[in-house]
Design a protein around this motif. Sequence first.
Motif, PDB file in Angstrom:
ATOM      1  N   PHE A 144       3.557   5.576  -6.049  1.00  0.00           N
ATOM      2  CA  PHE A 144       3.389   5.450  -7.368  1.00  0.00           C
ATOM      3  C   PHE A 144       2.238   6.318  -7.756  1.00  0.00           C
ATOM      4  CE2 PHE A 144       5.286   0.901  -7.440  1.00  0.00           C
ATOM      5  CZ  PHE A 144       6.517   1.591  -8.110  1.00  0.00           C
ATOM      6  N   SER A 145       1.109   6.434  -6.923  1.00  0.00           N
ATOM      7  CA  SER A 145      -0.143   7.369  -7.370  1.00  0.00           C
ATOM      8  C   SER A 145       0.286   8.616  -7.146  1.00  0.00           C
ATOM      9  CB  SER A 145      -1.102   7.071  -6.343  1.00  0.00           C
ATOM     10  OG  SER A 145      -1.803   5.775  -6.743  1.00  0.00           O
ATOM     11  N   GLY A 146       1.192   9.081  -6.019  1.00  0.00           N
ATOM     12  CA  GLY A 146       1.673  10.727  -5.688  1.00  0.00           C
ATOM     13  C   GLY A 146       2.713  10.973  -6.748  1.00  0.00           C
ATOM     14  N   VAL A 172      -7.072   1.297  -0.496  1.00  0.00           N
ATOM     15  CA  VAL A 172      -6.408   1.621  -1.659  1.00  0.00           C
ATOM     16  C   VAL A 172      -6.796   3.085  -1.895  1.00  0.00           C
ATOM     17  CG1 VAL A 172      -6.158   1.359  -3.989  1.00  0.00           C
ATOM     18  CG2 VAL A 172      -5.890  -0.389  -2.436  1.00  0.00           C
ATOM     19  N   LEU A 173      -8.222   3.523  -1.816  1.00  0.00           N
ATOM     20  CA  LEU A 173      -8.795   4.634  -2.162  1.00  0.00           C
ATOM     21  C   LEU A 173      -8.361   5.624  -1.350  1.00  0.00           C
ATOM     22  CD1 LEU A 173     -11.034   6.372  -3.630  1.00  0.00           C
ATOM     23  CD2 LEU A 173     -12.554   5.556  -2.011  1.00  0.00           C
ATOM     24  N   VAL A 174      -8.363   5.478   0.067  1.00  0.00           N
ATOM     25  CA  VAL A 174      -7.850   6.585   0.771  1.00  0.00           C
ATOM     26  C   VAL A 174      -6.372   6.847   1.028  1.00  0.00           C
ATOM     27  CG1 VAL A 174      -7.981   7.366   3.445  1.00  0.00           C
ATOM     28  CG2 VAL A 174     -10.070   6.267   2.287  1.00  0.00           C
ATOM     29  N   LEU A 213       1.050  -1.354   0.005  1.00  0.00           N
ATOM     30  CA  LEU A 213       0.099  -0.098   0.103  1.00  0.00           C
ATOM     31  C   LEU A 213       0.803   1.172  -0.071  1.00  0.00           C
ATOM     32  CD1 LEU A 213      -2.879  -0.842   2.534  1.00  0.00           C
ATOM     33  CD2 LEU A 213      -3.176  -0.508  -0.095  1.00  0.00           C
ATOM     34  N   VAL A 214       1.972   1.108   0.699  1.00  0.00           N
ATOM     35  CA  VAL A 214       2.925   2.344   0.733  1.00  0.00           C
ATOM     36  C   VAL A 214       3.503   2.617  -0.680  1.00  0.00           C
ATOM     37  CG1 VAL A 214       4.878   3.220   1.559  1.00  0.00           C
ATOM     38  CG2 VAL A 214       3.355   1.964   3.120  1.00  0.00           C
ATOM     39  N   PRO A 219      -2.462  10.497  -1.402  1.00  0.00           N
ATOM     40  CA  PRO A 219      -1.086  11.030  -2.030  1.00  0.00           C
ATOM     41  C   PRO A 219      -1.237  11.814  -3.104  1.00  0.00           C
ATOM     42  CG  PRO A 219      -1.505   8.475  -2.503  1.00  0.00           C
ATOM     43  CD  PRO A 219      -2.387   9.018  -1.393  1.00  0.00           C
ATOM     44  N   LYS A 220      -2.335  11.441  -3.718  1.00  0.00           N
ATOM     45  CA  LYS A 220      -2.565  12.379  -4.781  1.00  0.00           C
ATOM     46  C   LYS A 220      -2.935  13.879  -4.452  1.00  0.00           C
ATOM     47  CE  LYS A 220      -3.626   9.120  -8.373  1.00  0.00           C
ATOM     48  NZ  LYS A 220      -4.360   8.863  -9.557  1.00  0.00           N
TER      49      LYS A 220
END
Length: 436
Positions: free
Chosen positions: A29-31, A111-113, A23-24, A119-120
């Motif tokens: 990756f998302s951020g 995952v959503l939170v 998750l980290v 991060p986004k």
Amino acid sequence: MDTATSVLDSAFWTTAGAIVLLLVLSAFFSGSETALTAASRGKLRAQADKGSRGAERALVITEDNERLIGSVLLGNNVVNILAASLATALFTRLFGEGGVAMATLVMTLLVLVFAEVLPKTYAISNAEKAASAVSAPISILVMLLSPIVGAVRLFVRGVLRVFGVQIDPDSHIMAVREEIAGALQLGHSEGVVEKEDRDRILGALDLSDRFVEEVMLHRSNIEMIDADAEPETILEQCLQSQHTRLPVFRGEQENIIGVVHAKDLFRAMYEQAGGAAGDSGRLQSFDISQVAKAPYFIPETTTLDEQMRQFLRMRSHFALVVDEYGALQGLITLEDILEEIVGEITDEFDPHEENIVKKSSDGSYLVEGAATIRDVNRATEWNLPDDEANTIAGLVIHEAQMIPVKGQVFSFHGFRFEVTAREGNRVTELKIRPLS
């Protein structure tokens, strides 16, 4: 007790720890994706010029957005799928068949939170800072995954080509001007950018897309000197003129033999007359063609940007514009080009000119027919098209497909146009009112 102990064994905690780690990584990756795509390349360049190595790396990896996004998405999907698989196995072990639904619900929330929104949100609020921070690991990831991403990219482009979609890798370079223009318009609408600042910058950006025929002084309005006129007449004309440079013709106005500067003319006449105590009668043999400089002709299709460069290179301020047949169409000066950027330039010798747009009490506007569409748009914040005509009168004639008479009314482009004055074949004044 033994059952609980057997379930919560070392394998359980190892799996749970792996899920947290994944998750980290997913959050990273998302951020990173959001930061690198949202970061302003202009701000990154400014930071790189100040010595920021992170900003410099971010600039390098964002040169190829397709490869960057492919690598980040590949890494993100791998960790998300692996985390979901481990969570399903873990919850199935704990709750049996109901563990699948439980794992789906819990992982979706986590995952959503923690891997998407959190991060986004941070990345989009600190885009340049975050982009510089993640540039080093992301550049390594892009390098390691480049073979896989390259194969995926070829496959994706092949599929898109089947549907007629072509990918231009340099499209972001061509969109820089549009991005700047859009940012200026948005800043002005939000009150951050002043109208004058917006107009100046947009005017400079538009020089390469506009041609001299759009801003030149039309030949019907050019003040010229007849080379065969009496010297006294020439001298008086130059003294009365508002211009320092005047074209010189002989025989007919199409036959331009030179351009004379008032200072050169006065100096030559003064010398021929013999100075302050000389004889004015000696001016009868004065030949202005000996003073005039060779005319500088340019085609009407020259862009304003290129012509400004030519003026600066040639150390000249004055050019005569001709069409493809060599016929005189008008003249343009360096001042005309600069006025497209900074607005009207006047001095103490220019005649007082009233505004080209006058607002009436009924909400309509009186506009000179010879006013350019660009100037009217600047003065009123309208968006009248200038693709087919340069002046307001030209726009009305183009849309009407005729030379209208006084009193005729037309409606197009969201405005009502009424012809209020006409001289000969020229529409000299119109009343314009927005229909909305």
